[in-house]
Design a protein around this motif. Structure first.
Motif, PDB file in Angstrom:
ATOM      1  N   GLU A  90       0.747  -1.290   0.373  1.00  0.00           N
ATOM      2  CA  GLU A  90       0.338   0.203   0.093  1.00  0.00           C
ATOM      3  C   GLU A  90       0.822   1.583  -0.139  1.00  0.00           C
ATOM      4  O   GLU A  90       0.862   2.420  -1.100  1.00  0.00           O
ATOM      5  CB  GLU A  90      -0.911   0.233   1.630  1.00  0.00           C
ATOM      6  N   PRO A  91       1.813   1.326   0.906  1.00  0.00           N
ATOM      7  CA  PRO A  91       2.828   2.284   0.993  1.00  0.00           C
ATOM      8  C   PRO A  91       3.881   2.690  -0.526  1.00  0.00           C
ATOM      9  O   PRO A  91       3.480   4.162  -0.669  1.00  0.00           O
ATOM     10  CB  PRO A  91       3.547   3.195   1.815  1.00  0.00           C
ATOM     11  N   ARG A  92       3.988   1.734  -1.327  1.00  0.00           N
ATOM     12  CA  ARG A  92       4.641   2.080  -2.282  1.00  0.00           C
ATOM     13  C   ARG A  92       3.237   2.285  -3.539  1.00  0.00           C
ATOM     14  O   ARG A  92       3.891   2.845  -4.375  1.00  0.00           O
ATOM     15  CB  ARG A  92       5.359   0.387  -2.179  1.00  0.00           C
ATOM     16  N   LEU A  93       1.683   2.032  -3.474  1.00  0.00           N
ATOM     17  CA  LEU A  93       1.384   2.710  -4.638  1.00  0.00           C
ATOM     18  C   LEU A  93       0.744   3.797  -4.477  1.00  0.00           C
ATOM     19  O   LEU A  93       0.760   4.710  -4.856  1.00  0.00           O
ATOM     20  CB  LEU A  93       0.217   1.579  -4.311  1.00  0.00           C
ATOM     21  N   ALA A  94       1.067   4.185  -3.315  1.00  0.00           N
ATOM     22  CA  ALA A  94       0.623   6.291  -2.485  1.00  0.00           C
ATOM     23  C   ALA A  94       1.440   6.496  -3.390  1.00  0.00           C
ATOM     24  O   ALA A  94       1.257   7.718  -3.631  1.00  0.00           O
ATOM     25  CB  ALA A  94       0.209   6.162  -0.977  1.00  0.00           C
ATOM     26  N   GLU A  95       3.234   6.031  -2.531  1.00  0.00           N
ATOM     27  CA  GLU A  95       4.196   7.142  -3.946  1.00  0.00           C
ATOM     28  C   GLU A  95       4.352   6.907  -5.187  1.00  0.00           C
ATOM     29  O   GLU A  95       4.438   7.904  -5.843  1.00  0.00           O
ATOM     30  CB  GLU A  95       5.197   6.902  -3.096  1.00  0.00           C
TER      31      GLU A  95
END
Length: 283
Positions: A90-95
């Motif tokens: 998830e945090p990688r997709l937000a980035e």
């Protein structure tokens, strides 16, 4: 300390944790982001469980605030193994959302284990109006199950940053043969047809020129179609699960610029050798 990347940088190949590297890249720098993360097959994988929660006053459109938290929480409580995977992804997709240019496109390459969960949560991160396509890459190789329908496809979810401004050029894509050429004109047969959202393409041949020996390597033909359609010559392309470097090799061949990131030294060595053989310069 100089920045990791600017619009005037040479092509970059970076060894490091992709979440940390992504945080050091500038907003809106990339027209195309292709991500081929681990598929959560149940095999042991080392990954960082850092999460990023978007609030109602954050920059992400779509299901904000309580709605977003509810959807995210409901899915995580539904499947414990998925929760672990999503804490990673998830945090990688937000980035990725932050790093996309206004006319940019994300291609997320998964398989049947996580694609449906990821679709719902990408709707929350990007907004459902930013969903462009579900691409099915179908192939026919390997063992055939006799207890269920054999699984012979991957799923590529396609999201755009701005549904009113994204770049997509179907005329730039290599056309493919008609499956029933007798049903169309000779002129159409000669020209070929535009691909649909189902892509029949073989895997990387174990004895072919593309083979690097790197596990999970994806074929150049799949990336070529993505890069042709969703970027222009000179545009920047990002892949922060770079693996064998297929994204960079294809981007360079098509006149795009690229940033590749992977945390494995084995990957960086394979990428370096592959790009060097192709005469591609990078730093």
């Amino acid at each position: 300390m100089p920045p990791l990347f600017t619009a005037d940088s040479p092509n970059r190949v970076i060894l490091g944790d992709n979440l940390e590297v992504a945080a050091g890249l500038p907003d809106g720098a990339f027209t195309l982001i292709y991500l081929d993360p681990p598929f959560n097959t149940g095999r042991s994988q080392a990954r960082q469980s850092t999460t990023s929660v978007r609030s109602a006053d954050g920059p992400i459109r779509g299901f904000k605030g309580q709605q977003y938290e509810r959807i995210r929480g409901d899915l995580m409580s539904y499947d414990d193994s998925f929760e672990d995977y999503w804490l990673f992804l998830e945090p990688r997709l937000a980035e990725a959302w932050r790093l996309l240019a206004d006319d940019g496109t994300l291609y997320l390459h998964l398989d049947f284990r996580e694609a449906h969960y990821a679709k719902v949560l990408l709707d929350a991160l990007f907004g459902r109006e930013c969903f462009l396509n579900e691409i099915i890459w179908a192939y026919d190789y390997g063992a055939k199950s006799k207890s269920k329908w054999p699984t012979k496809h991957d799923t590529i979810l396609v999201y755009v940053k701005n549904p009113q401004a994204y770049h997509f050029d179907s005329t730039a894509v290599d056309r493919e043969p008609y499956m029933a050429p007798g049903l169309v004109t000779a002129e159409q047969v000669a020209r070929g047809k535009l691909p649909t959202d189902v892509w029949w393409h073989t895997i990387v041949s174990p004895t072919g020129r593309e083979k690097t020996g790197y596990p999970t390597q994806k074929p150049e033909g799949i990336l070529r179609r993505i890069v042709q359609a969703s970027s222009r010559e000179g545009d920047w392309v990002l892949d922060f699960f770079a693996g064998s470097g297929t994204t960079g090799a294809v981007a360079a061949a098509l006149g795009r610029r690229f940033v590749l990131v992977d945390q494995r030294e084995e990957s960086i060595a394979v990428i370096g050798a592959r790009l060097a053989r192709a005469g591609v310069k990078f730093s």
